[in-house]
Design a protein around this motif. Structure first.
Motif, PDB file in Angstrom:
ATOM      1  N   MET A  50       0.831  -1.209   0.000  1.00  0.00           N
ATOM      2  CA  MET A  50       0.000   0.000   0.000  1.00  0.00           C
ATOM      3  C   MET A  50       0.864   1.258   0.000  1.00  0.00           C
ATOM      4  O   MET A  50       0.476   2.287  -0.556  1.00  0.00           O
ATOM      5  CB  MET A  50      -0.944  -0.010   1.202  1.00  0.00           C
ATOM      6  CG  MET A  50      -2.092  -0.995   1.072  1.00  0.00           C
ATOM      7  SD  MET A  50      -3.047  -0.804  -0.470  1.00  0.00           S
ATOM      8  CE  MET A  50      -3.713   0.855  -0.259  1.00  0.00           C
ATOM      9  N   ILE A  51       2.041   1.175   0.597  1.00  0.00           N
ATOM     10  CA  ILE A  51       2.949   2.318   0.534  1.00  0.00           C
ATOM     11  C   ILE A  51       3.439   2.510  -0.897  1.00  0.00           C
ATOM     12  O   ILE A  51       3.526   3.648  -1.398  1.00  0.00           O
ATOM     13  CB  ILE A  51       4.129   2.132   1.496  1.00  0.00           C
ATOM     14  CG1 ILE A  51       3.644   2.239   2.945  1.00  0.00           C
ATOM     15  CG2 ILE A  51       5.226   3.170   1.226  1.00  0.00           C
ATOM     16  CD1 ILE A  51       4.723   2.030   3.973  1.00  0.00           C
ATOM     17  N   LEU A  52       3.749   1.424  -1.582  1.00  0.00           N
ATOM     18  CA  LEU A  52       4.159   1.532  -2.974  1.00  0.00           C
ATOM     19  C   LEU A  52       3.024   2.093  -3.827  1.00  0.00           C
ATOM     20  O   LEU A  52       3.265   2.866  -4.765  1.00  0.00           O
ATOM     21  CB  LEU A  52       4.616   0.171  -3.497  1.00  0.00           C
ATOM     22  CG  LEU A  52       5.913  -0.369  -2.876  1.00  0.00           C
ATOM     23  CD1 LEU A  52       6.193  -1.783  -3.365  1.00  0.00           C
ATOM     24  CD2 LEU A  52       7.085   0.547  -3.184  1.00  0.00           C
ATOM     25  N   ASN A  53       1.794   1.718  -3.518  1.00  0.00           N
ATOM     26  CA  ASN A  53       0.647   2.323  -4.205  1.00  0.00           C
ATOM     27  C   ASN A  53       0.605   3.826  -3.977  1.00  0.00           C
ATOM     28  O   ASN A  53       0.411   4.610  -4.904  1.00  0.00           O
ATOM     29  CB  ASN A  53      -0.667   1.697  -3.699  1.00  0.00           C
ATOM     30  CG  ASN A  53      -0.961   0.359  -4.334  1.00  0.00           C
ATOM     31  OD1 ASN A  53      -0.488   0.062  -5.432  1.00  0.00           O
ATOM     32  ND2 ASN A  53      -1.738  -0.461  -3.652  1.00  0.00           N
ATOM     33  N   TYR A  54       0.799   4.219  -2.712  1.00  0.00           N
ATOM     34  CA  TYR A  54       0.769   5.646  -2.368  1.00  0.00           C
ATOM     35  C   TYR A  54       1.827   6.416  -3.150  1.00  0.00           C
ATOM     36  O   TYR A  54       1.548   7.456  -3.757  1.00  0.00           O
ATOM     37  CB  TYR A  54       0.992   5.814  -0.862  1.00  0.00           C
ATOM     38  CG  TYR A  54       1.020   7.250  -0.393  1.00  0.00           C
ATOM     39  CD1 TYR A  54      -0.135   7.857   0.102  1.00  0.00           C
ATOM     40  CD2 TYR A  54       2.185   8.006  -0.452  1.00  0.00           C
ATOM     41  CE1 TYR A  54      -0.120   9.172   0.528  1.00  0.00           C
ATOM     42  CE2 TYR A  54       2.214   9.326  -0.035  1.00  0.00           C
ATOM     43  CZ  TYR A  54       1.058   9.899   0.460  1.00  0.00           C
ATOM     44  OH  TYR A  54       1.089  11.215   0.866  1.00  0.00           O
ATOM     45  N   VAL A  55       3.050   5.897  -3.146  1.00  0.00           N
ATOM     46  CA  VAL A  55       4.141   6.606  -3.819  1.00  0.00           C
ATOM     47  C   VAL A  55       3.926   6.633  -5.330  1.00  0.00           C
ATOM     48  O   VAL A  55       4.148   7.668  -5.982  1.00  0.00           O
ATOM     49  CB  VAL A  55       5.498   5.951  -3.478  1.00  0.00           C
ATOM     50  CG1 VAL A  55       6.626   6.555  -4.308  1.00  0.00           C
ATOM     51  CG2 VAL A  55       5.799   6.120  -1.990  1.00  0.00           C
ATOM     52  N   GLN A  64       0.656   9.133  -5.663  1.00  0.00           N
ATOM     53  CA  GLN A  64       0.767  10.496  -5.153  1.00  0.00           C
ATOM     54  C   GLN A  64       2.066  11.184  -5.568  1.00  0.00           C
ATOM     55  O   GLN A  64       2.077  12.380  -5.833  1.00  0.00           O
ATOM     56  CB  GLN A  64       0.666  10.483  -3.618  1.00  0.00           C
ATOM     57  CG  GLN A  64      -0.618   9.902  -3.072  1.00  0.00           C
ATOM     58  CD  GLN A  64      -1.835  10.716  -3.469  1.00  0.00           C
ATOM     59  OE1 GLN A  64      -1.780  11.940  -3.540  1.00  0.00           O
ATOM     60  NE2 GLN A  64      -2.938  10.038  -3.760  1.00  0.00           N
ATOM     61  N   THR A  65       3.152  10.432  -5.611  1.00  0.00           N
ATOM     62  CA  THR A  65       4.451  11.035  -5.922  1.00  0.00           C
ATOM     63  C   THR A  65       4.773  10.974  -7.406  1.00  0.00           C
ATOM     64  O   THR A  65       5.194  11.971  -8.001  1.00  0.00           O
ATOM     65  CB  THR A  65       5.568  10.327  -5.124  1.00  0.00           C
ATOM     66  OG1 THR A  65       5.271  10.409  -3.731  1.00  0.00           O
ATOM     67  CG2 THR A  65       6.918  10.965  -5.384  1.00  0.00           C
ATOM     68  N   LEU A  66       4.561   9.805  -7.992  1.00  0.00           N
ATOM     69  CA  LEU A  66       4.928   9.628  -9.393  1.00  0.00           C
ATOM     70  C   LEU A  66       3.807   9.980 -10.357  1.00  0.00           C
ATOM     71  O   LEU A  66       4.047  10.096 -11.569  1.00  0.00           O
ATOM     72  CB  LEU A  66       5.372   8.171  -9.633  1.00  0.00           C
ATOM     73  CG  LEU A  66       6.501   7.658  -8.731  1.00  0.00           C
ATOM     74  CD1 LEU A  66       6.884   6.239  -9.127  1.00  0.00           C
ATOM     75  CD2 LEU A  66       7.718   8.585  -8.795  1.00  0.00           C
ATOM     76  N   GLY A  67       2.590  10.118  -9.848  1.00  0.00           N
ATOM     77  CA  GLY A  67       1.470  10.513 -10.707  1.00  0.00           C
ATOM     78  C   GLY A  67       0.991   9.414 -11.638  1.00  0.00           C
ATOM     79  O   GLY A  67       0.361   9.694 -12.666  1.00  0.00           O
ATOM     80  N   LEU A  68       1.271   8.158 -11.294  1.00  0.00           N
ATOM     81  CA  LEU A  68       0.823   7.043 -12.141  1.00  0.00           C
ATOM     82  C   LEU A  68      -0.646   6.720 -11.861  1.00  0.00           C
ATOM     83  O   LEU A  68      -1.141   6.950 -10.751  1.00  0.00           O
ATOM     84  CB  LEU A  68       1.698   5.823 -11.863  1.00  0.00           C
ATOM     85  CG  LEU A  68       3.178   5.975 -12.251  1.00  0.00           C
ATOM     86  CD1 LEU A  68       3.982   4.779 -11.775  1.00  0.00           C
ATOM     87  CD2 LEU A  68       3.325   6.152 -13.758  1.00  0.00           C
ATOM     88  N   PRO A  69      -1.343   6.171 -12.830  1.00  0.00           N
ATOM     89  CA  PRO A  69      -2.785   5.860 -12.630  1.00  0.00           C
ATOM     90  C   PRO A  69      -2.960   4.706 -11.657  1.00  0.00           C
ATOM     91  O   PRO A  69      -2.083   3.851 -11.493  1.00  0.00           O
ATOM     92  CB  PRO A  69      -3.260   5.479 -14.024  1.00  0.00           C
ATOM     93  CG  PRO A  69      -2.031   5.037 -14.744  1.00  0.00           C
ATOM     94  CD  PRO A  69      -0.913   5.859 -14.209  1.00  0.00           C
ATOM     95  N   LYS A  70      -4.126   4.697 -11.018  1.00  0.00           N
ATOM     96  CA  LYS A  70      -4.453   3.631 -10.091  1.00  0.00           C
ATOM     97  C   LYS A  70      -4.875   2.378 -10.827  1.00  0.00           C
ATOM     98  O   LYS A  70      -5.444   2.431 -11.922  1.00  0.00           O
ATOM     99  CB  LYS A  70      -5.595   4.055  -9.141  1.00  0.00           C
ATOM    100  CG  LYS A  70      -5.202   5.071  -8.102  1.00  0.00           C
ATOM    101  CD  LYS A  70      -6.368   5.311  -7.151  1.00  0.00           C
ATOM    102  CE  LYS A  70      -5.968   6.242  -6.008  1.00  0.00           C
ATOM    103  NZ  LYS A  70      -7.074   6.426  -5.040  1.00  0.00           N
ATOM    104  N   SER A  71      -4.603   1.241 -10.198  1.00  0.00           N
ATOM    105  CA  SER A  71      -5.053  -0.041 -10.742  1.00  0.00           C
ATOM    106  C   SER A  71      -6.322  -0.512 -10.046  1.00  0.00           C
ATOM    107  O   SER A  71      -6.807  -1.604 -10.342  1.00  0.00           O
ATOM    108  CB  SER A  71      -3.957  -1.097 -10.579  1.00  0.00           C
ATOM    109  OG  SER A  71      -3.652  -1.289  -9.207  1.00  0.00           O
ATOM    110  N   TYR A  72      -6.819   0.306  -9.122  1.00  0.00           N
ATOM    111  CA  TYR A  72      -8.001  -0.107  -8.366  1.00  0.00           C
ATOM    112  C   TYR A  72      -8.898   1.098  -8.156  1.00  0.00           C
ATOM    113  O   TYR A  72      -8.509   2.232  -8.386  1.00  0.00           O
ATOM    114  CB  TYR A  72      -7.620  -0.715  -7.011  1.00  0.00           C
ATOM    115  CG  TYR A  72      -6.769   0.182  -6.137  1.00  0.00           C
ATOM    116  CD1 TYR A  72      -7.363   1.054  -5.234  1.00  0.00           C
ATOM    117  CD2 TYR A  72      -5.376   0.181  -6.244  1.00  0.00           C
ATOM    118  CE1 TYR A  72      -6.604   1.882  -4.429  1.00  0.00           C
ATOM    119  CE2 TYR A  72      -4.599   1.008  -5.455  1.00  0.00           C
ATOM    120  CZ  TYR A  72      -5.205   1.861  -4.536  1.00  0.00           C
ATOM    121  OH  TYR A  72      -4.444   2.684  -3.762  1.00  0.00           O
TER     122      TYR A  72
END
Length: 376
Positions: A360-365, A368-376
């Motif tokens: 979940m931290i990797l999801n956050y980064v 939120q940080t890298l601006g990549l789209p969500k997978s969920y």
């Protein structure tokens, strides 16, 4: 932010280290908690006008790290002064501050924190514990799981959700629930990991609370929630770094003294290099933790959120590697009760899992940080 510690911080670190070494790995939790409170360490982050030390999470993280490095970490420091104390200090009413902060600072009262649910984890958007108005009271209903130290706490700061009258959508809110509130029950979870602080499942069955049980503004939502979650991540990092340092110190001592074929095993690079790498990893994690604490204490909640997540991730990984390498250095001795490392194999994994998983931290980064789209 400063890249080296102040003289005040170094003095605090030295004093807490001395306290921890007096208690050691076989510490009595109540005695250590009481002594740490008398010395002002438990409330070092709380406002002076309410009996605290007037410092911040930077100072509190030093206390927890040094106790952990001495083999006697106090898990409830993550919860009671760091999460609950911070939330009440920032958002509580004057009455809540007068009631709770001096007692949290002097250790006479403790508070647990309840957010995790069976079907939601720590995802505040999926929390199903709800609060509804009944006249001037609140009725709180729901379940929580893996809540630490509820049996030790005088109250639990529960994360629930209330309905927004304007949109009809649910939003997170925080409530102080006394341990003896009718309808508030707990069941201890049978954990393989043996720790001083036990884990509990909580059930809230129409728990009636007065209006002043609500902490802060019911419209503040996530702002108040993350005021507690960012310190939680920082303090978890301190917990992990302290644990890793403790394990590494035992391994270094052993590698210096253990002699095979006329030379200490620490003279061999196959032993020395992995220990050196573990030390580097812990030091790097500490730098990110210090950055996160500095940003939080400076009032930068957004910057602190990013850094706190990174610090927790880095510290969890560094702790697991340090413990694993330390046990490996001792060989069979690393699994004996005499050296006190075997139990850390399981305990170190907690820093990867709680209070938020590394995934979940990797999801956050990534979001939120890298601006990549969500997978969920």
């Amino acid at each position: 932010m400063p890249t080296t510690e102040t003289e005040e911080h170094r003095s605090l670190r030295s004093a807490v280290s001395a306290l921890g070494k007096r208690h050691g790995r076989t510490y009595d939790r109540e005695q250590l908690w009481s002594e740490a409170a008398k010395l002002g360490y438990l409330g070092v982050n709380l406002p002076e006008e309410y009996g605290g030390g007037g410092g911040g999470i930077s100072e509190l993280s030093i206390v927890l790290e040094e106790l952990g490095a001495a083999g006697c970490p106090l898990l409830m420091m993550v919860v009671s002064p760091a999460i609950c104390g911070t939330v009440i200090a920032r958002f509580g009413t004057e009455e809540q501050k007068r009631t709770w902060l001096p007692a949290l600072a002097d250790g006479t009262r403790t508070m647990a924190f309840g957010i995790t649910e069976p079907d939601a984890g720590s995802n505040s958007h999926r929390i199903t514990t709800t609060a509804r108005k009944d006249g001037t009271d609140w009725l709180l209903t729901g379940r929580k799981v893996f809540i630490s130290g509820v049996d030790l706490a005088d109250a639990t700061l529960i994360v629930g959700r209330t309905e927004d009258s304007r949109t009809g959508r649910l939003k997170p809110c925080l409530f102080i629930v006394p341990r003896d509130a009718p309808g508030f029950t707990r069941r201890q979870i049978d954990m393989e990991l043996q720790a001083t602080e036990k884990q509990f499942e909580l059930t809230l069955d129409d728990v009636r609370l007065p209006a002043d049980a609500l902490v802060g503004d019911e419209d503040a939502g996530l702002l108040q929630l993350f005021a507690g979650l960012n310190p939680e991540r920082i303090m978890t990092a301190a917990f992990a770094i302290g644990m890793g340092r403790y394990a590494l110190a035992r391994a270094i001592e052993y590698a210096r003294d253990r002699t095979v074929w006329d030379a200490p095993i620490g003279a061999h690079q196959a032993i020395a290099h992995p220990l050196a790498q573990a030390h580097i990893d812990l030091e790097l994690a500490r730098l990110m933790m210090q950055k996160a604490a500095h940003l939080y204490d400076a009032g930068d909640d957004v910057g602190a959120g990013e850094a706190a997540n990174m610090a927790k991730y880095a510290a969890g990984e560094a702790c697991v590697r340090a413990v694993d390498q330390s046990v490996h250095t001792l060989g069979g001795n690393g699994l004996t009760r005499e050296f006190g490392l075997a139990s850390l194999i399981t305990a170190a994994r907690v820093a990867r899992i709680a209070p938020v998983s590394r995934e979940m931290i990797l999801n956050y980064v990534s979001h939120q940080t890298l601006g990549l789209p969500k997978s969920y």
